[in-house]
Design an enzyme around this catalytic site. Sequence first.
Site, PDB file in Angstrom:
ATOM      1  N   THR A  13     -31.178  37.974  12.662  1.00 50.92           N
ATOM      2  CA  THR A  13     -31.791  39.218  13.131  1.00 50.92           C
ATOM      3  C   THR A  13     -30.935  40.442  12.815  1.00 50.92           C
ATOM      4  O   THR A  13     -29.746  40.336  12.528  1.00 50.92           O
ATOM      5  CB  THR A  13     -32.047  39.159  14.646  1.00 50.92           C
ATOM      6  N   ASP A  14     -31.577  41.596  12.904  1.00 54.58           N
ATOM      7  CA  ASP A  14     -30.874  42.862  12.707  1.00 54.58           C
ATOM      8  C   ASP A  14     -30.578  43.493  14.068  1.00 54.58           C
ATOM      9  O   ASP A  14     -30.781  42.862  15.108  1.00 54.58           O
ATOM     10  CB  ASP A  14     -31.678  43.802  11.801  1.00 54.58           C
ATOM     11  N   LEU A  15     -30.132  44.723  14.054  1.00 55.18           N
ATOM     12  CA  LEU A  15     -29.772  45.420  15.276  1.00 55.18           C
ATOM     13  C   LEU A  15     -30.940  45.551  16.250  1.00 55.18           C
ATOM     14  O   LEU A  15     -30.743  45.596  17.464  1.00 55.18           O
ATOM     15  CB  LEU A  15     -29.241  46.815  14.913  1.00 55.18           C
ATOM     16  N   ILE A  18     -34.976  41.813  15.387  1.00 52.32           N
ATOM     17  CA  ILE A  18     -36.035  41.190  14.587  1.00 52.32           C
ATOM     18  C   ILE A  18     -35.414  40.597  13.326  1.00 52.32           C
ATOM     19  O   ILE A  18     -34.320  40.975  12.914  1.00 52.32           O
ATOM     20  CB  ILE A  18     -37.171  42.184  14.251  1.00 52.32           C
TER      21      ILE A  18
END
Length: 135
Positions: A13-15, A18
């Site tokens: 996931t990203d920040l 997601i």
Amino acid sequence: MHHFPIRVYYEDTDLAGIVYYANYLKFIERARSEWLRDMGIDQSALKRDAGLVFVVRRVEADYLAPARFDDLLTVQSRLHELGNARITMCQKVMRQDRVLFSAVVTLVCINDAGRPVRLPAELVRLMGDASPACN
């Protein structure tokens, strides 16, 4: 159609929490490898014994909805078209019945010199029939 389960881990996931867009490409790559393995095609042996590998030539991708940390996803893969040296696959990343990501991926069989070569007849036989359309 081949089904491959994927769990979304924190590292995927990203920040925003997601799945980072490039990780969908990793997910579908793993699914293609398992699709070949399930048909009895050993990619390591193919490289070692015949000097042949598959490389991605083209990806057409649609990001439709986000996947999130801890989601259980399924990658659906099916053969769309089989050419002399080319394989085209339709792949979808699903969460239950919802399509989150879809891609049409074109692979080319190449030799040690990096040149396209005809798919071995045994591979064509194992891969079977192509589906007429990507849905």
